[in-house]
Write a protein that holds these residues in place. Structure first.
Motif, PDB file in Angstrom:
ATOM      1  N   ARG A 214       1.034  -1.053   0.075  1.00 46.66           N
ATOM      2  CA  ARG A 214      -0.575   0.178   0.448  1.00 46.66           C
ATOM      3  C   ARG A 214       0.810   1.135   0.457  1.00 46.66           C
ATOM      4  O   ARG A 214       2.069   1.437   1.058  1.00 46.66           O
ATOM      5  N   TYR A 215       0.762   2.365  -0.931  1.00 43.97           N
ATOM      6  CA  TYR A 215       1.244   3.558  -1.077  1.00 43.97           C
ATOM      7  C   TYR A 215       0.050   4.544  -0.136  1.00 43.97           C
ATOM      8  O   TYR A 215      -1.009   4.700  -0.623  1.00 43.97           O
ATOM      9  N   ASP A 216       0.945   5.594   0.258  1.00 49.92           N
ATOM     10  CA  ASP A 216       0.350   6.591   0.142  1.00 49.92           C
ATOM     11  C   ASP A 216      -0.009   7.629  -1.676  1.00 49.92           C
ATOM     12  O   ASP A 216      -1.613   8.337  -0.825  1.00 49.92           O
ATOM     13  N   ALA A 217       0.717   7.428  -2.132  1.00 47.27           N
ATOM     14  CA  ALA A 217       0.177   8.331  -3.433  1.00 47.27           C
ATOM     15  C   ALA A 217       0.952   7.401  -4.587  1.00 47.27           C
ATOM     16  O   ALA A 217       1.622   6.456  -4.168  1.00 47.27           O
ATOM     17  N   VAL A 218      -0.032   7.382  -5.309  1.00 46.63           N
ATOM     18  CA  VAL A 218       0.049   6.560  -6.371  1.00 46.63           C
ATOM     19  C   VAL A 218      -0.068   7.085  -7.975  1.00 46.63           C
ATOM     20  O   VAL A 218      -1.464   7.851  -7.769  1.00 46.63           O
ATOM     21  N   PHE A 219       1.243   7.752  -9.025  1.00 49.10           N
ATOM     22  CA  PHE A 219       1.597   8.723  -9.838  1.00 49.10           C
ATOM     23  C   PHE A 219       1.255   7.655 -11.111  1.00 49.10           C
ATOM     24  O   PHE A 219       2.923   7.445 -11.482  1.00 49.10           O
ATOM     25  N   ASP A 220       0.011   7.427 -12.060  1.00 42.32           N
ATOM     26  CA  ASP A 220      -0.202   6.849 -12.965  1.00 42.32           C
ATOM     27  C   ASP A 220       0.156   7.585 -14.124  1.00 42.32           C
ATOM     28  O   ASP A 220      -0.828   8.792 -14.469  1.00 42.32           O
ATOM     29  N   LEU A 221       1.219   7.481 -14.921  1.00 38.19           N
ATOM     30  CA  LEU A 221       1.950   7.575 -16.524  1.00 38.19           C
ATOM     31  C   LEU A 221       0.930   7.174 -17.398  1.00 38.19           C
ATOM     32  O   LEU A 221       1.573   6.856 -18.970  1.00 38.19           O
ATOM     33  N   VAL A 222       0.462   5.874 -17.416  1.00 38.48           N
ATOM     34  CA  VAL A 222       0.185   4.935 -17.965  1.00 38.48           C
ATOM     35  C   VAL A 222      -1.172   4.483 -18.152  1.00 38.48           C
ATOM     36  O   VAL A 222      -1.556   4.273 -19.352  1.00 38.48           O
ATOM     37  N   ASP A 237      -6.483   6.950   3.173  1.00 35.09           N
ATOM     38  CA  ASP A 237      -6.423   8.172   2.689  1.00 35.09           C
ATOM     39  C   ASP A 237      -5.389   8.572   1.624  1.00 35.09           C
ATOM     40  O   ASP A 237      -4.558   9.318   1.777  1.00 35.09           O
ATOM     41  N   GLY A 238      -5.031   7.483   1.064  1.00 31.45           N
ATOM     42  CA  GLY A 238      -3.605   8.108  -0.073  1.00 31.45           C
ATOM     43  C   GLY A 238      -3.924   8.502  -1.363  1.00 31.45           C
ATOM     44  O   GLY A 238      -5.830   9.287  -1.290  1.00 31.45           O
ATOM     45  N   THR A 239      -3.494   9.082  -1.959  1.00 31.98           N
ATOM     46  CA  THR A 239      -3.479  10.042  -3.445  1.00 31.98           C
ATOM     47  C   THR A 239      -3.185   8.871  -4.499  1.00 31.98           C
ATOM     48  O   THR A 239      -2.468   8.848  -4.416  1.00 31.98           O
ATOM     49  N   VAL A 240      -4.332   8.956  -5.942  1.00 30.06           N
ATOM     50  CA  VAL A 240      -3.795   9.083  -7.120  1.00 30.06           C
ATOM     51  C   VAL A 240      -3.911   9.957  -7.618  1.00 30.06           C
ATOM     52  O   VAL A 240      -5.055  10.404  -7.772  1.00 30.06           O
ATOM     53  N   VAL A 241      -2.802  10.694  -8.596  1.00 33.13           N
ATOM     54  CA  VAL A 241      -3.177  10.693  -9.670  1.00 33.13           C
ATOM     55  C   VAL A 241      -2.579  10.630 -10.662  1.00 33.13           C
ATOM     56  O   VAL A 241      -1.561  10.024 -11.073  1.00 33.13           O
ATOM     57  N   LEU A 242      -3.595  11.059 -11.894  1.00 31.98           N
ATOM     58  CA  LEU A 242      -3.656  10.614 -13.585  1.00 31.98           C
ATOM     59  C   LEU A 242      -2.966  11.200 -14.678  1.00 31.98           C
ATOM     60  O   LEU A 242      -3.979  12.550 -14.102  1.00 31.98           O
ATOM     61  N   SER A 243      -2.674  11.303 -15.029  1.00 33.64           N
ATOM     62  CA  SER A 243      -1.932  11.984 -16.237  1.00 33.64           C
ATOM     63  C   SER A 243      -1.255  10.980 -17.725  1.00 33.64           C
ATOM     64  O   SER A 243      -0.242  10.439 -17.109  1.00 33.64           O
ATOM     65  N   GLY A 244      -1.964  11.306 -18.366  1.00 34.63           N
ATOM     66  CA  GLY A 244      -2.253  10.974 -19.936  1.00 34.63           C
ATOM     67  C   GLY A 244      -2.232   9.656 -19.567  1.00 34.63           C
ATOM     68  O   GLY A 244      -2.794   9.011 -19.324  1.00 34.63           O
ATOM     69  N   GLY A 245      -1.251   8.546 -20.565  1.00 41.11           N
ATOM     70  CA  GLY A 245      -1.486   7.172 -20.864  1.00 41.11           C
ATOM     71  C   GLY A 245      -2.307   7.128 -22.662  1.00 41.11           C
ATOM     72  O   GLY A 245      -1.684   7.872 -22.892  1.00 41.11           O
ATOM     73  N   GLY A 246      -2.511   5.841 -21.933  1.00 44.78           N
ATOM     74  CA  GLY A 246      -2.105   4.837 -23.689  1.00 44.78           C
ATOM     75  C   GLY A 246      -1.138   5.158 -24.683  1.00 44.78           C
ATOM     76  O   GLY A 246      -0.571   5.841 -24.781  1.00 44.78           O
ATOM     77  N   VAL A 247      -1.407   4.208 -25.584  1.00 43.02           N
ATOM     78  CA  VAL A 247      -0.314   3.895 -26.505  1.00 43.02           C
ATOM     79  C   VAL A 247      -1.053   4.253 -27.106  1.00 43.02           C
ATOM     80  O   VAL A 247      -2.224   4.367 -27.913  1.00 43.02           O
ATOM     81  N   SER A 248      -0.744   3.746 -29.241  1.00 41.86           N
ATOM     82  CA  SER A 248      -0.469   4.069 -30.117  1.00 41.86           C
ATOM     83  C   SER A 248      -1.775   2.828 -31.351  1.00 41.86           C
ATOM     84  O   SER A 248      -0.500   1.831 -30.743  1.00 41.86           O
ATOM     85  N   VAL A 275      -6.746  12.395  -8.220  1.00 43.40           N
ATOM     86  CA  VAL A 275      -6.699  14.192  -8.896  1.00 43.40           C
ATOM     87  C   VAL A 275      -6.516  13.747 -10.455  1.00 43.40           C
ATOM     88  O   VAL A 275      -5.437  12.578 -10.414  1.00 43.40           O
ATOM     89  N   ILE A 276      -7.256  14.563 -11.486  1.00 44.73           N
ATOM     90  CA  ILE A 276      -7.237  14.221 -12.632  1.00 44.73           C
ATOM     91  C   ILE A 276      -6.142  15.445 -13.474  1.00 44.73           C
ATOM     92  O   ILE A 276      -5.871  16.939 -13.102  1.00 44.73           O
TER      93      ILE A 276
END
Length: 331
Positions: A214-222, A237-248, A275-276
């Motif tokens: 378990r993590y306090d924060a996950v920064f997801d770039l995929v 009470d953790g935080t997940v941040v979503l940023s971008g991702g996807g493959v062609s 968080v988006i």
């Protein structure tokens, strides 16, 4: 001048190197002789008009049959050649770097940029290294410093740690005192360790969402896990941040926006912070990145460098070959 021009949505092969008029700076702009430009996932998303939903969501950038701006490329580093009459911060001969945003235009010998989105190049970096920073390092900085609000001792997991944003995020996570877990494929494990990661998860052998950690924060770039799976890897009470991702994969209707849309809706009903991440070109961020680079706290990692005429090959490599760190065009 020579530039990489696009007339319609499609694969990299429809990009062409051609002669176009040299731009003239407006009153608040600088004309830059581009020495290097970075390739980002945003380039192939706009090039392909993918996902199709983005064409409806961002009509300022996407036209019906092709992008509204014909020259691709947003991150650049180079030399100021001329300044508009309202510009006082720069003069010809200054080395600068910046992010043109979705107006694009960096895959060319010259580009005009608003002076408010240009900063002096970090003195200790080459043009190629400086060009690698604005979008990727800026996303990592805003994601960790402002969205996650990383603090010493925090357990931070970065999914997609070997990519352009991820390599910067690992370094920044360590600078801010977090215990960093990097998720990458087998060949990049050594790179993650060299950047300071405390733990490395090889996603070809282990699914971090089912490993029991378990993590306090996950920064997801995929964007390759559902919101439910990402939340499973968080403390209550953790935080997940979503940023971008996807493959062609030849074109999609929703792509990584599907996860974003679900997170926007369901994130309101869960205890954990969802968080988006949305970032815009920023002079403040560019200045912060310059200070971090000159202090030795942030160093770009470059996978491959291509000449301007091989931009199609550079984008193809980025979107299909699991490029690690940054791909840069030398002009």
């Amino acid at each position: 001048m020579k530039a990489i021009v696009q007339e319609a949505y499609g694969p990299p092969e429809q990009l062409r190197l051609t002669e176009v008029p040299e731009p003239e700076p407006a009153a608040n702009e600088v004309l830059v002789a581009v020495r290097a430009a970075a390739v980002n996932a945003a380039d192939w998303h706009i090039m392909r008009g993918d996902p199709k939903l983005a064409r409806l969501a961002s009509p300022a950038y996407f036209g019906r049959s092709g992008p509204k701006r014909k020259i691709r490329g947003r991150d650049f580093a180079g030399e100021v050649m001329a300044v508009g009459e309202e510009v006082t911060r720069f003069r010809p001969g200054d080395d600068v770097y910046g992010d043109l945003g979705f107006t694009d235009g960096a895959f060319a010998e010259f580009a005009c940029a608003p002076a408010g989105l240009v900063e002096r190049k970090p003195a200790n970096l080459s043009y190629e290294q400086a060009a690698a920073m604005p979008l990727a390092a800026g996303t990592a900085l805003v994601g960790l410093r402002d969205a996650v609000r990383v603090r010493p001792g925090q357990r931070l997991l970065i999914n997609g740690a070997s990519g352009g944003v991820g390599t910067f995020a690992v370094q920044l996570g360590k600078k801010y005192g977090a215990e960093v877990t990097a998720v990458c494929r087998t060949r990049n494990v050594e790179l993650m360790t060299s950047l300071g990661a405390d733990h490395v998860v090889d996603y070809t052998a282990q699914d971090f969402t089912r490993a029991g950690q378990r993590y306090d924060a996950v920064f997801d770039l995929v964007g390759n896990h559902s919101l439910t799976a990402l939340r499973r890897a968080l403390v209550p009470d953790g935080t997940v941040v979503l940023s971008g991702g996807g493959v062609s994969d030849g074109g999609s209707l929703v792509g990584p926006m599907g996860l974003i849309l679900k997170a926007q809706f369901f994130g309101r009903f869960v205890r954990q912070r969802v968080v988006i991440l949305s970032t815009e070109p920023s002079l403040e961020v560019l200045a912060d990145l310059r200070e971090l680079a000159e202090a030795g706290d942030l160093a770009p990692v470059i996978d491959r460098t291509y000449p301007l005429e091989e931009v199609p090959a550079a984008i193809r490599y980025l979107e299909t070959e699991h490029a690690r760190a940054k791909v840069v065009v030398k002009i």
